[in-house]
Design a protein around this motif. Structure first.
Motif, PDB file in Angstrom:
ATOM      1  N   LYS A  30       0.809  -1.220   0.000  1.00 14.18           N
ATOM      2  CA  LYS A  30       0.000   0.000   0.000  1.00 14.18           C
ATOM      3  C   LYS A  30       0.846   1.276   0.000  1.00 14.18           C
ATOM      4  O   LYS A  30       0.303   2.379   0.023  1.00 14.18           O
ATOM      5  CB  LYS A  30      -0.932   0.005   1.213  1.00 14.18           C
ATOM      6  CG  LYS A  30      -1.950  -1.136   1.194  1.00 14.18           C
ATOM      7  CD  LYS A  30      -2.865  -1.082   2.405  1.00 14.18           C
ATOM      8  CE  LYS A  30      -3.884  -2.222   2.372  1.00 14.18           C
ATOM      9  NZ  LYS A  30      -4.778  -2.203   3.564  1.00 14.18           N
ATOM     10  N   THR A  31       2.156   1.116  -0.016  1.00 15.78           N
ATOM     11  CA  THR A  31       3.058   2.272  -0.015  1.00 15.78           C
ATOM     12  C   THR A  31       3.130   2.861  -1.411  1.00 15.78           C
ATOM     13  O   THR A  31       3.455   2.161  -2.377  1.00 15.78           O
ATOM     14  CB  THR A  31       4.469   1.858   0.451  1.00 15.78           C
ATOM     15  OG1 THR A  31       4.390   1.338   1.779  1.00 15.78           O
ATOM     16  CG2 THR A  31       5.407   3.054   0.434  1.00 15.78           C
ATOM     17  N   THR A  32       2.841   4.136  -1.531  1.00 16.17           N
ATOM     18  CA  THR A  32       2.891   4.804  -2.835  1.00 16.17           C
ATOM     19  C   THR A  32       4.279   5.389  -3.070  1.00 16.17           C
ATOM     20  O   THR A  32       5.084   5.538  -2.140  1.00 16.17           O
ATOM     21  CB  THR A  32       1.860   5.927  -2.909  1.00 16.17           C
ATOM     22  OG1 THR A  32       2.217   6.954  -1.961  1.00 16.17           O
ATOM     23  CG2 THR A  32       0.464   5.412  -2.584  1.00 16.17           C
ATOM     24  N   LEU A  33       4.536   5.742  -4.317  1.00  8.26           N
ATOM     25  CA  LEU A  33       5.806   6.401  -4.621  1.00  8.26           C
ATOM     26  C   LEU A  33       5.899   7.734  -3.896  1.00  8.26           C
ATOM     27  O   LEU A  33       6.981   8.136  -3.459  1.00  8.26           O
ATOM     28  CB  LEU A  33       5.931   6.606  -6.129  1.00  8.26           C
ATOM     29  CG  LEU A  33       7.261   7.205  -6.616  1.00  8.26           C
ATOM     30  CD1 LEU A  33       8.446   6.326  -6.198  1.00  8.26           C
ATOM     31  CD2 LEU A  33       7.245   7.386  -8.137  1.00  8.26           C
ATOM     32  N   ALA A  34       4.775   8.401  -3.713  1.00  3.13           N
ATOM     33  CA  ALA A  34       4.765   9.665  -2.958  1.00  3.13           C
ATOM     34  C   ALA A  34       5.167   9.428  -1.507  1.00  3.13           C
ATOM     35  O   ALA A  34       5.912  10.220  -0.921  1.00  3.13           O
ATOM     36  CB  ALA A  34       3.388  10.316  -3.034  1.00  3.13           C
ATOM     37  N   ASP A  35       4.659   8.333  -0.912  1.00 10.60           N
ATOM     38  CA  ASP A  35       5.058   7.979   0.451  1.00 10.60           C
ATOM     39  C   ASP A  35       6.563   7.767   0.519  1.00 10.60           C
ATOM     40  O   ASP A  35       7.245   8.249   1.431  1.00 10.60           O
ATOM     41  CB  ASP A  35       4.362   6.690   0.910  1.00 10.60           C
ATOM     42  CG  ASP A  35       2.854   6.816   1.026  1.00 10.60           C
ATOM     43  OD1 ASP A  35       2.377   7.931   1.320  1.00 10.60           O
ATOM     44  OD2 ASP A  35       2.163   5.800   0.820  1.00 10.60           O
ATOM     45  N   TRP A  36       7.070   6.993  -0.423  1.00  9.04           N
ATOM     46  CA  TRP A  36       8.497   6.679  -0.488  1.00  9.04           C
ATOM     47  C   TRP A  36       9.337   7.944  -0.588  1.00  9.04           C
ATOM     48  O   TRP A  36      10.287   8.144   0.157  1.00  9.04           O
ATOM     49  CB  TRP A  36       8.743   5.754  -1.679  1.00  9.04           C
ATOM     50  CG  TRP A  36      10.177   5.437  -1.970  1.00  9.04           C
ATOM     51  CD1 TRP A  36      11.029   6.125  -2.799  1.00  9.04           C
ATOM     52  CD2 TRP A  36      10.947   4.349  -1.432  1.00  9.04           C
ATOM     53  NE1 TRP A  36      12.267   5.539  -2.819  1.00  9.04           N
ATOM     54  CE2 TRP A  36      12.249   4.442  -1.990  1.00  9.04           C
ATOM     55  CE3 TRP A  36      10.657   3.312  -0.553  1.00  9.04           C
ATOM     56  CZ2 TRP A  36      13.265   3.537  -1.687  1.00  9.04           C
ATOM     57  CZ3 TRP A  36      11.669   2.404  -0.254  1.00  9.04           C
ATOM     58  CH2 TRP A  36      12.955   2.516  -0.812  1.00  9.04           C
ATOM     59  N   ARG A  37       8.975   8.791  -1.518  1.00  6.24           N
ATOM     60  CA  ARG A  37       9.763  10.004  -1.759  1.00  6.24           C
ATOM     61  C   ARG A  37       9.692  10.964  -0.578  1.00  6.24           C
ATOM     62  O   ARG A  37      10.683  11.636  -0.261  1.00  6.24           O
ATOM     63  CB  ARG A  37       9.283  10.685  -3.046  1.00  6.24           C
ATOM     64  CG  ARG A  37       9.734   9.942  -4.296  1.00  6.24           C
ATOM     65  CD  ARG A  37       9.226  10.572  -5.566  1.00  6.24           C
ATOM     66  NE  ARG A  37       9.827   9.953  -6.744  1.00  6.24           N
ATOM     67  CZ  ARG A  37       9.370  10.089  -7.971  1.00  6.24           C
ATOM     68  NH1 ARG A  37       8.283  10.832  -8.198  1.00  6.24           N
ATOM     69  NH2 ARG A  37       9.978   9.495  -8.980  1.00  6.24           N
ATOM     70  N   LYS A  38       8.540  11.055   0.065  1.00  2.00           N
ATOM     71  CA  LYS A  38       8.412  11.931   1.236  1.00  2.00           C
ATOM     72  C   LYS A  38       9.382  11.497   2.329  1.00  2.00           C
ATOM     73  O   LYS A  38      10.077  12.329   2.931  1.00  2.00           O
ATOM     74  CB  LYS A  38       6.978  11.885   1.757  1.00  2.00           C
ATOM     75  CG  LYS A  38       6.753  12.709   3.027  1.00  2.00           C
ATOM     76  CD  LYS A  38       5.323  12.542   3.536  1.00  2.00           C
ATOM     77  CE  LYS A  38       5.114  13.293   4.838  1.00  2.00           C
ATOM     78  NZ  LYS A  38       3.738  13.092   5.379  1.00  2.00           N
ATOM     79  N   THR A  39       9.448  10.201   2.595  1.00  2.00           N
ATOM     80  CA  THR A  39      10.334   9.694   3.643  1.00  2.00           C
ATOM     81  C   THR A  39      11.788   9.847   3.239  1.00  2.00           C
ATOM     82  O   THR A  39      12.638  10.234   4.046  1.00  2.00           O
ATOM     83  CB  THR A  39      10.012   8.216   3.943  1.00  2.00           C
ATOM     84  OG1 THR A  39       8.621   8.095   4.251  1.00  2.00           O
ATOM     85  CG2 THR A  39      10.818   7.717   5.130  1.00  2.00           C
ATOM     86  N   MET A  40      12.109   9.528   1.983  1.00  2.00           N
ATOM     87  CA  MET A  40      13.483   9.665   1.499  1.00  2.00           C
ATOM     88  C   MET A  40      13.959  11.109   1.588  1.00  2.00           C
ATOM     89  O   MET A  40      15.074  11.402   2.032  1.00  2.00           O
ATOM     90  CB  MET A  40      13.586   9.187   0.044  1.00  2.00           C
ATOM     91  CG  MET A  40      13.573   7.696  -0.125  1.00  2.00           C
ATOM     92  SD  MET A  40      15.130   6.977   0.428  1.00  2.00           S
ATOM     93  CE  MET A  40      14.676   5.239   0.434  1.00  2.00           C
ATOM     94  N   THR A  41      13.107  12.036   1.155  1.00  2.00           N
ATOM     95  CA  THR A  41      13.487  13.452   1.128  1.00  2.00           C
ATOM     96  C   THR A  41      13.774  13.973   2.532  1.00  2.00           C
ATOM     97  O   THR A  41      14.736  14.722   2.743  1.00  2.00           O
ATOM     98  CB  THR A  41      12.376  14.289   0.471  1.00  2.00           C
ATOM     99  OG1 THR A  41      12.153  13.812  -0.851  1.00  2.00           O
ATOM    100  CG2 THR A  41      12.771  15.756   0.410  1.00  2.00           C
TER     101      THR A  41
END
Length: 252
Positions: free
Chosen positions: A96-107
């Motif tokens: 259920k993890t979106t690319l937006a979720d991923w990028r928010k955490t990475m950033t």
């Protein structure tokens, strides 16, 4: 007053681990700049100590970091102690993890540490001793179910620290990572209502569920992490470099 005359930067210094480390550094004589996105929170903390100074700064924004660090170094001198603490902890099933979720955490958790350390290093004259510390997590040394982006960022922070320790070898600058387990902070307290609903337990029961993530079965207190940070900043830790300091009540 070991750190008298030194300038320290603590990102995410308005709450939790960052706040406690910032106060300890100020009590040890350092002039401490605390940063975060909520200026009102930072100002409230800065008002409690003459050597705490608030700066609104967003670690996800390159200009905010570089301009902010340049400003405070002009005011208080080079950053000889840097604690890259700002971060977010959000959980979700991988499917259920979106690319937006991923990028928010990475950033926030990885890019933010990169920018903070690079900007802090740029303030140092040649041959100036300094301590660079990143707050990682036990998720940086083991997998954490239900928080894959968070786990990846915390592994990345450790890789960044280890690489920097090699690149700056034979200089008076050390790089280390703190890897705490579950600590009694607002982040943990914010997870309690969801756990209470999900598992049908009271607040104590929800807290016990989180505490199981520590080998001791108990939540850590913030001062335990602060003590490790203060040791890494001390002259006695001048040969501790490229290390992960795991604070989790037992072997991780």
């Amino acid at each position: 007053m070991e750190h008298t005359g030194k300038h320290a930067l603590v990102t995410g210094g308005g709450t939790g681990i960052g706040h406690d480390i910032a106060v300890a550094l100020a009590n040890a004589g350092a002039e401490v700049t605390i940063t975060g996105r909520r200026l009102d929170v930072l100002n409230d903390v800065a008002a409690t100590h003459d050597r705490l100074h608030a700066l609104q700064m967003d670690v996800t924004d390159e200009a905010s970091v570089r301009d902010g660090v340049a400003t405070i170094s002009a005011l208080r001198g080079p950053i000889q102690i840097c604690v890259a603490n700002a971060g977010i902890a959000e959980g979700k099933a991988f499917s259920k993890t979106t690319l937006a979720d991923w990028r928010k955490t990475m950033t926030t958790n990885l890019d933010g540490v990169f920018l903070t350390l690079q900007a802090a290093l740029a303030t140092l004259p040649a041959d100036t001793p300094a301590r660079m510390i990143a707050v990682s997590s036990i998720a940086g040394v083991r997998g954490l179910k239900g928080a894959i982006p968070y786990t990846a960022t915390k592994h990345g922070v450790i890789g960044l620290i280890r690489g920097l320790s090699e690149e700056y070898m034979n200089t008076p600058i050390t790089f280390n990572a703190l890897c705490p387990g579950y600590v009694e902070t607002d982040i943990v307290r914010g997870q309690l209502p969801g756990l209470m609903r999900r598992f049908g337990v009271d607040e104590d029961g929800a807290r016990a569920l989180i505490a199981k993530g520590n080998r001791s079965g108990q939540l850590l207190e913030v001062d335990e992490v602060t003590a490790a940070a203060m040791w890494l900043c001390s002259d006695g830790a001048r040969s501790v470099n490229g290390q992960t300091i795991e604070i989790a009540g037992g072997q991780v």
